[in-house]
Design an enzyme around this catalytic site. Structure first.
Site, PDB file in Angstrom:
ATOM      1  N   LYS A 207       0.816  -1.223   0.000  1.00 12.10           N
ATOM      2  CA  LYS A 207       0.000   0.000   0.000  1.00 12.10           C
ATOM      3  C   LYS A 207       0.847   1.270   0.000  1.00 12.10           C
ATOM      4  O   LYS A 207       2.038   1.248   0.286  1.00 12.10           O
ATOM      5  CB  LYS A 207      -1.004  -0.053   1.161  1.00 12.10           C
ATOM      6  CG  LYS A 207      -2.142  -1.026   0.809  1.00 12.10           C
ATOM      7  CD  LYS A 207      -3.300  -0.993   1.759  1.00 12.10           C
ATOM      8  CE  LYS A 207      -4.391  -1.947   1.243  1.00 12.10           C
ATOM      9  NZ  LYS A 207      -5.435  -2.219   2.235  1.00 12.10           N
ATOM     10  N   ARG A 241      -3.650 -10.190   4.931  1.00 10.06           N
ATOM     11  CA  ARG A 241      -4.063 -10.204   3.509  1.00 10.06           C
ATOM     12  C   ARG A 241      -2.900  -9.676   2.678  1.00 10.06           C
ATOM     13  O   ARG A 241      -2.586  -8.497   2.735  1.00 10.06           O
ATOM     14  CB  ARG A 241      -5.315  -9.335   3.368  1.00 10.06           C
ATOM     15  CG  ARG A 241      -5.904  -9.307   1.976  1.00 10.06           C
ATOM     16  CD  ARG A 241      -7.126  -8.384   1.926  1.00 10.06           C
ATOM     17  NE  ARG A 241      -7.721  -8.368   0.617  1.00 10.06           N
ATOM     18  CZ  ARG A 241      -7.276  -7.617  -0.390  1.00 10.06           C
ATOM     19  NH1 ARG A 241      -6.254  -6.808  -0.217  1.00 10.06           N
ATOM     20  NH2 ARG A 241      -7.852  -7.678  -1.573  1.00 10.06           N
TER      21      ARG A 241
HETATM   22  N1  HH2 Z   1      -7.518  -3.856   0.831  1.00  9.26           N
HETATM   23  C1  HH2 Z   1      -7.839  -3.892  -0.477  1.00  9.26           C
HETATM   24  C2  HH2 Z   1      -8.943  -4.639  -0.917  1.00  9.26           C
HETATM   25  N2  HH2 Z   1      -9.690  -5.346  -0.057  1.00  9.26           N
HETATM   26  N3  HH2 Z   1     -10.145  -6.063   2.146  1.00  9.26           N
HETATM   27  C3  HH2 Z   1      -9.857  -6.037   3.453  1.00  9.26           C
HETATM   28  N4  HH2 Z   1     -10.609  -6.729   4.316  1.00  9.26           N
HETATM   29  N5  HH2 Z   1      -8.792  -5.312   3.943  1.00  9.26           N
HETATM   30  C4  HH2 Z   1      -7.986  -4.571   3.124  1.00  9.26           C
HETATM   31  O1  HH2 Z   1      -7.058  -3.923   3.636  1.00  9.26           O
HETATM   32  C5  HH2 Z   1      -8.265  -4.576   1.722  1.00  9.26           C
HETATM   33  C6  HH2 Z   1      -9.384  -5.344   1.267  1.00  9.26           C
HETATM   34  C7  HH2 Z   1      -6.997  -3.133  -1.454  1.00  9.26           C
HETATM   35  O2  HH2 Z   1      -5.964  -3.904  -1.945  1.00  9.26           O
HETATM   36  P1  HH2 Z   1      -5.929  -4.654  -3.357  1.00  9.26           P
HETATM   37  O3  HH2 Z   1      -6.982  -5.703  -3.425  1.00  9.26           O
HETATM   38  O4  HH2 Z   1      -4.569  -5.136  -3.603  1.00  9.26           O
HETATM   39  O5  HH2 Z   1      -6.204  -3.497  -4.411  1.00  9.26           O
HETATM   40  P2  HH2 Z   1      -7.479  -3.062  -5.236  1.00  9.26           P
HETATM   41  O6  HH2 Z   1      -8.546  -2.675  -4.269  1.00  9.26           O
HETATM   42  O7  HH2 Z   1      -6.973  -1.896  -6.065  1.00  9.26           O
HETATM   43  O8  HH2 Z   1      -7.921  -4.229  -6.071  1.00  9.26           O
END
Ligand code: HH2
Length: 271
Positions: A207, A241
């Site tokens: 992040k 995660r």
């Molecule tokens: N962060 C993201 C997405 N989903 N869910 C939970 N529970 N906690 C988190 O911190 C979280 C989440 C964002 O990360 P990522 O999936 O890599 O990116 P994007 O939302 O751009 O797909």
């Protein structure tokens, strides 16, 4: 929890796994690297991301959930990262066991009844505002107290709608309406969220606060990801995660051996 993003626009791996076969192959790799849970998502929540409708989201995630659930993902549990009832329902029908809702049931409150009926695990995350606006000058009285109060209210709401309390997980929502200092403070004081009595999910992988602290581009943030997750685990996180499972597993094994000598002795005996 290994991240399986089936999106064209996720902040760190957008477009890499948009094809279902590639996403499934990637998820199987994460399973082989030691992920216990595969978190499948079809909508990016990065700051400024455009919303997608349920039909488009389902088209992305359903073939992947179908390919992974019920043993196809080496027997790992499948989690669906969605805020939409229709997407969650189809994913649960296909064998997903966990609903991960970054809006904590605020986008579609009717998702609560579905989770109550199905008895699935339910992760509730804190976010200030929505992905389009959340990074515009976020402010809190005390970020940890405010996040904790929000999560307590969301647990109460879910339980009031029939979700079994023992199915609920909580997540501070690293990067969702938070400055660098907010993210650091939440990680440093993560243990205070244990007072909610529910397992803690923590997501800092790649992040932007890591980039802001170090200058590292999004693909070069493994060191900061590992550091923040090890400290989160030491402070009481139950589920991490991450995009990069193998290095995280290795770091956790060593960190746990240092922090928990009894466990270290048991591992050494097995070796
Ligand atoms: N962060 C993201 C997405 N989903 N869910 C939970 N529970 N906690 C988190 O911190 C979280 C989440 C964002 O990360 P990522 O999936 O890599 O990116 P994007 O939302 O751009 O797909």
């Amino acid at each position: 929890m290994g991240i399986v993003n089936v999106t064209p626009d996720s902040f760190s791996d957008g477009g890499e796994f948009l094809d279902a076969e590639r996403a499934i192959a990637h998820a199987r790799e994460l399973a082989a690297e030691g992920a216990d849970i595969l978190d499948v998502g079809g909508e990016s929540t990065r700051p400024g991301a455009e919303a997608v409708d349920a039909e488009a989201e389902l088209e992305r995630v359903l073939p992947v959930v179908q390919g992974l659930a019920g043993g196809g993902g080496a027997g790992r549990q499948v989690s669906i990262d969605t805020s939409k009832t229709a997407v969650a329902e189809a994913a649960l029908d296909a064998g997903a066991e966990i609903v991960n809702d970054v809006t904590a049931l605020r986008a579609e409150p009717e998702l609560t009844g579905l989770c109550a009926d199905r008895g699935c695990e339910l992760a509730l995350m804190h976010m200030l505002g929505d992905p389009r606006t959340m990074q515009e000058d976020p402010r809190y009285d005390d970020v940890v107290d405010d996040v904790k109060a929000f999560l307590a209210e969301r647990i109460e709401f879910a339980v009031g709608e029939g979700v079994a309390e023992e199915r609920i997980w909580v997540d501070p929502g690293i990067g969702f309406g938070k400055t660098v200092e907010h993210n650091l403070e939440l990680t440093r004081r993560l243990g205070e969220l244990r007072e909610l009595g529910r397992p803690i999910l923590y997501g800092s992988s790649r992040k932007s606060f890591i980039g802001k602290l170090t200058g590292a581009e999004v693909g070069e943030r493994l060191g900061g990801t590992v550091a923040s997750n090890v400290i989160a685990a030491a402070n009481g996180a139950d589920v991490l995660r991450v995009h990069d499972v193998a290095p995280m597993r290795q770091a956790l094994t060593v960190a746990e051996a240092i922090l928990d000598p009894e466990r270290a002795a048991a591992v050494a005996d097995r070796a």
